[in-house]
Motif scaffolding. Structure first.
Motif, PDB file in Angstrom:
ATOM      1  N   SER A   1       0.833  -1.210   0.000  1.00 31.02           N
ATOM      2  CA  SER A   1       0.000   0.000   0.000  1.00 31.02           C
ATOM      3  C   SER A   1       0.862   1.252   0.000  1.00 31.02           C
ATOM      4  N   THR A   2       1.934   1.234   0.765  1.00 29.83           N
ATOM      5  CA  THR A   2       2.846   2.379   0.803  1.00 29.83           C
ATOM      6  C   THR A   2       3.476   2.631  -0.561  1.00 29.83           C
ATOM      7  N   ILE A   3       3.920   1.554  -1.200  1.00 28.60           N
ATOM      8  CA  ILE A   3       4.516   1.674  -2.536  1.00 28.60           C
ATOM      9  C   ILE A   3       3.493   2.226  -3.526  1.00 28.60           C
ATOM     10  N   GLY A   4       2.249   1.738  -3.445  1.00 34.79           N
ATOM     11  CA  GLY A   4       1.206   2.224  -4.341  1.00 34.79           C
ATOM     12  C   GLY A   4       0.968   3.718  -4.200  1.00 34.79           C
ATOM     13  N   LEU A   5       0.940   4.220  -2.952  1.00 32.62           N
ATOM     14  CA  LEU A   5       0.734   5.653  -2.742  1.00 32.62           C
ATOM     15  C   LEU A   5       1.928   6.460  -3.232  1.00 32.62           C
ATOM     16  N   LEU A   6       3.125   5.935  -3.056  1.00 29.91           N
ATOM     17  CA  LEU A   6       4.303   6.640  -3.565  1.00 29.91           C
ATOM     18  C   LEU A   6       4.256   6.748  -5.090  1.00 29.91           C
ATOM     19  N   MET A   7       3.739   5.720  -5.745  1.00 25.13           N
ATOM     20  CA  MET A   7       3.584   5.764  -7.197  1.00 25.13           C
ATOM     21  C   MET A   7       2.545   6.803  -7.595  1.00 25.13           C
ATOM     22  N   LEU A   8       1.429   6.858  -6.853  1.00 25.48           N
ATOM     23  CA  LEU A   8       0.373   7.823  -7.170  1.00 25.48           C
ATOM     24  C   LEU A   8       0.828   9.254  -6.899  1.00 25.48           C
ATOM     25  N   ALA A   9       1.753   9.423  -5.960  1.00 26.02           N
ATOM     26  CA  ALA A   9       2.236  10.769  -5.625  1.00 26.02           C
ATOM     27  C   ALA A   9       3.083  11.381  -6.736  1.00 26.02           C
ATOM     28  N   GLN A  10       3.353  10.604  -7.790  1.00 31.72           N
ATOM     29  CA  GLN A  10       4.132  11.122  -8.927  1.00 31.72           C
ATOM     30  C   GLN A  10       3.242  11.663 -10.039  1.00 31.72           C
ATOM     31  N   MET A  11       1.915  11.673  -9.831  1.00 31.15           N
ATOM     32  CA  MET A  11       1.032  12.101 -10.911  1.00 31.15           C
ATOM     33  C   MET A  11       1.228  13.587 -11.215  1.00 31.15           C
ATOM     34  N   GLY A  12       1.066  13.926 -12.493  1.00 31.71           N
ATOM     35  CA  GLY A  12       1.200  15.305 -12.924  1.00 31.71           C
ATOM     36  C   GLY A  12      -0.044  15.776 -13.651  1.00 31.71           C
ATOM     37  N   ALA A  13      -0.020  17.006 -14.126  1.00 32.83           N
ATOM     38  CA  ALA A  13      -1.182  17.580 -14.800  1.00 32.83           C
ATOM     39  C   ALA A  13      -1.501  16.861 -16.112  1.00 32.83           C
ATOM     40  N   HIS A  14      -0.537  16.126 -16.653  1.00 34.34           N
ATOM     41  CA  HIS A  14      -0.755  15.447 -17.929  1.00 34.34           C
ATOM     42  C   HIS A  14      -0.609  13.932 -17.812  1.00 34.34           C
ATOM     43  N   SER A  15      -0.718  13.414 -16.600  1.00 31.51           N
ATOM     44  CA  SER A  15      -0.643  11.964 -16.420  1.00 31.51           C
ATOM     45  C   SER A  15      -1.842  11.292 -17.072  1.00 31.51           C
ATOM     46  N   THR A  16      -1.651  10.065 -17.529  1.00 32.64           N
ATOM     47  CA  THR A  16      -2.736   9.294 -18.131  1.00 32.64           C
ATOM     48  C   THR A  16      -3.238   8.253 -17.143  1.00 32.64           C
ATOM     49  N   TYR A  17      -4.426   7.771 -17.404  1.00 29.81           N
ATOM     50  CA  TYR A  17      -5.016   6.766 -16.524  1.00 29.81           C
ATOM     51  C   TYR A  17      -4.176   5.495 -16.500  1.00 29.81           C
ATOM     52  N   SER A  18      -3.615   5.116 -17.634  1.00 27.16           N
ATOM     53  CA  SER A  18      -2.789   3.909 -17.694  1.00 27.16           C
ATOM     54  C   SER A  18      -1.555   4.030 -16.805  1.00 27.16           C
ATOM     55  N   GLU A  19      -1.076   5.250 -16.607  1.00 31.43           N
ATOM     56  CA  GLU A  19       0.059   5.461 -15.718  1.00 31.43           C
ATOM     57  C   GLU A  19      -0.363   5.369 -14.245  1.00 31.43           C
ATOM     58  N   LEU A  20      -1.569   5.836 -13.951  1.00 26.45           N
ATOM     59  CA  LEU A  20      -2.040   5.857 -12.575  1.00 26.45           C
ATOM     60  C   LEU A  20      -2.594   4.524 -12.108  1.00 26.45           C
ATOM     61  N   VAL A  21      -3.182   3.746 -13.002  1.00 29.98           N
ATOM     62  CA  VAL A  21      -3.879   2.529 -12.593  1.00 29.98           C
ATOM     63  C   VAL A  21      -2.926   1.507 -11.991  1.00 29.98           C
ATOM     64  N   VAL A  22      -1.655   1.518 -12.380  1.00 27.68           N
ATOM     65  CA  VAL A  22      -0.694   0.582 -11.798  1.00 27.68           C
ATOM     66  C   VAL A  22      -0.535   0.859 -10.304  1.00 27.68           C
ATOM     67  N   GLY A  23      -0.368   2.132  -9.942  1.00 30.80           N
ATOM     68  CA  GLY A  23      -0.278   2.494  -8.536  1.00 30.80           C
ATOM     69  C   GLY A  23      -1.557   2.183  -7.780  1.00 30.80           C
ATOM     70  N   MET A  24      -2.712   2.389  -8.432  1.00 31.89           N
ATOM     71  CA  MET A  24      -3.991   2.085  -7.810  1.00 31.89           C
ATOM     72  C   MET A  24      -4.102   0.606  -7.474  1.00 31.89           C
ATOM     73  N   VAL A  25      -3.685  -0.256  -8.407  1.00 28.59           N
ATOM     74  CA  VAL A  25      -3.790  -1.706  -8.205  1.00 28.59           C
ATOM     75  C   VAL A  25      -2.830  -2.164  -7.111  1.00 28.59           C
ATOM     76  N   VAL A  26      -1.602  -1.644  -7.118  1.00 29.06           N
ATOM     77  CA  VAL A  26      -0.633  -2.017  -6.074  1.00 29.06           C
ATOM     78  C   VAL A  26      -1.156  -1.592  -4.696  1.00 29.06           C
ATOM     79  N   PHE A  27      -1.713  -0.389  -4.619  1.00 33.22           N
ATOM     80  CA  PHE A  27      -2.280   0.101  -3.368  1.00 33.22           C
ATOM     81  C   PHE A  27      -3.437  -0.789  -2.899  1.00 33.22           C
ATOM     82  N   ALA A  28      -4.353  -1.114  -3.799  1.00 34.92           N
ATOM     83  CA  ALA A  28      -5.499  -1.950  -3.449  1.00 34.92           C
ATOM     84  C   ALA A  28      -5.063  -3.354  -3.055  1.00 34.92           C
ATOM     85  N   LEU A  29      -4.068  -3.886  -3.726  1.00 34.63           N
ATOM     86  CA  LEU A  29      -3.540  -5.212  -3.397  1.00 34.63           C
ATOM     87  C   LEU A  29      -3.032  -5.238  -1.959  1.00 34.63           C
TER      88      LEU A  29
END
Length: 496
Positions: A349-377
């Motif tokens: 969960s910690t790793i997933g949030l660290l991944m999501l904390a890298q999102m920017g104004a032009h991030s895509t959903y495909s970039e964010l969903v990996v962090g979402m899945v790791v966090f949920a796992l």
């Protein structure tokens, strides 16, 4: 569920007795957890319709979670004294009525009051529902499956709420995130009369003063964070709120040490495993709330998505949580022990949030969903052993209170965590608060604040991981915990 016998019906075992009590409890728990999250998607619409100040927007969530968490133990005590089915029915009636009134709100204060009343109703319902569940299913295999389903609902309810909120807000109105509880609540209230055991009344006192002090203390603490988010840490009102909160919470502890029947028996914290599980759960939920709060608005404010599309974007959450929690229940805890599974889940969960904390104004959903899945796992893996540890080694007379403490830590963790993260968001975003504006500058400010908030959320989860690693004892072998039903419940898990 063969051990849900005729106690739940008319004195003769019938097929309906095998599933109806479990269905009533699970639907109830889904409503309670879902209601803390379903409004997230509707926040921009609520803000515009009711002219809610941006800094006050988090009160739509916190009014519910604070009343819920602050009065949960009072609700658990009421269930022990007045009968759990009676307390359950009273709470469900209040919850349903408040949902109806909240849907008709025309001013921010009316909506906040309705959300607080929902929280009071949930505080009466939740501990009685879990205590009833544990009393109905006495055989190990049945209890294993029942608590497994209960944990899945608890862990995935927030994500399901986001999806439901998106559908209702897009196709009907934000008001339906409140109205939807009315028919479901009425159905559960009707079914509970035959599905749940009546229970017995017993003599005792209700520690109203303790419940009020704890609720007032936590509410004042959260208000301090919200005030700091709006006016800065140097604001006298924020500082005064923090000071008053500390005094109220200190008075709460003093009262609980002196009264004969406290709303929070302090001896429940004497068990190191259980007290560690409570604090770790609080930190885990505190960090997790940020992902839902920030992502739901990021998709709408920055990416310009509709509420419907935003809700659907969270589908990976409940699916991943369900699969990982089932894996933890049936395989991982029995093979590797509860401590290692908790730690692994929190680390993910910690790793997933660290991944999501890298999102920017032009991030895509495909970039964010990996962090979402790791966090949920990670969340799905950690919540199963945390739930079992929170009700382990509890005397029957304290079953309702211990069950309530599991939910208390979850709700208060969400309230305080969200207040902290909103404060971090506001200060990192140059004082800007959450807003439905879609200008380029507003997007950049939102992303800056959200990234900082998610980073602090990851720190909270890392703290929960460190706590488990330091304070939890190594997992015992399965045959050595026969005397501990709650641990055995998870360790002996088998496929349904």
């Amino acid at each position: 569920m063969t051990s849900a016998t005729s106690r739940a019906t008319t004195g003769r075992t019938r097929p309906v007795a095998a599933w109806l009590p479990l269905a009533v409890v699970l639907v109830t728990q889904m409503m309670i957890v879902l209601d803390a999250a379903i409004v997230n998607i509707a926040l921009p619409d609520m803000q515009q319709a009711l002219n809610i100040h941006p800094a006050d927007l988090s009160w739509v969530i916190n009014a519910y979670t604070l009343a819920f968490g602050g009065l949960l133990l009072l609700g658990a005590r009421a269930g022990d004294l007045f009968g759990r089915r009676t307390t359950f029915a009273a709470g469900m009636l209040l919850f349903t009525t408040a949902s109806l009134l909240g849907g008709f709100a025309t001013a921010p204060g009316q909506l906040f009051a309705a959300r607080a009343a929902q929280g009071v109703g949930a505080a009466l319902v939740a501990p009685s529902a879990l205590a009833i569940l544990m009393s109905l299913y006495t055989e190990t295999k049945d209890r294993t499956r029942a608590i497994g389903y209960y944990t899945v609902v608890s862990a995935s309810g927030a994500a399901v709420g986001l999806i439901a909120g998106g559908v209702l807000t897009s196709y009907v109105s934000w008001r339906w995130v409140m109205f939807v509880n009315v028919p479901i609540g009425a159905l559960v209230l009707f079914a509970s009369r035959s599905a749940l055991p009546k229970g017995q009344f017993r003599r005792g006192k209700v520690d109203v003063l303790g419940a009020l002090l704890s609720t007032a203390g936590m509410t004042t603490l959260v208000y301090g964070f919200i005030r700091a988010a709006a006016d800065g840490w140097s604001d006298d009102g924020a500082r005064l709120s923090f000071a008053v909160a500390l005094l109220l919470l200190a008075a709460f502890v003093a009262v609980e040490r002196r009264v004969s029947e406290p709303v929070t028996p302090l001896h429940l914290f004497a068990d190191r495993e259980r007290s560690t599980a409570y604090v770790a759960r609080l930190l885990l939920v505190a960090g997790s709330m940020g992902s839902f709060f920030f992502l739901s608005q990021y998709f709408q404010i920055v990416l310009g998505w509709s509420a419907m599309k935003t809700g659907l974007a969270f589908i990976p959450f409940p699916i991943t949580i369900f699969l990982s929690s089932q894996l933890a229940t049936r395989v991982l805890v029995g093979r590797f022990g509860a401590k290692l599974v908790m730690a692994a889940g929190m680390a993910l969960s910690t790793i997933g949030l660290l991944m999501l904390a890298q999102m920017g104004a032009h991030s895509t959903y495909s970039e964010l969903v990996v962090g979402m899945v790791v966090f949920a796992l990670g969340n799905g893996t950690a919540f199963v052993p945390l739930t079992a540890a929170g009700i382990a080694n509890v005397e029957p007379k304290d079953a309702g209170v211990a069950s309530g403490l599991v939910n208390v830590t979850q709700q208060l963790g969400g309230s305080v965590g969200l207040a902290v993260l909103v404060t971090v968001f506001a200060t990192a975003g140059d004082g800007a608060a959450t807003s439905a504006a879609a200008t380029s500058k507003a997007k950049d400010i939102f992303v800056t604040g959200a990234d900082r908030g998610l980073l602090v959320a990851a720190v909270l989860l890392a703290a929960s991981l460190a706590l488990v690693l330091v304070a939890m004892r190594p997992a015992r072998k399965q045959e050595a915990v026969v005397e501990k039903p709650a641990e055995q419940l998870v360790l002996e898990a088998e496929p349904a």
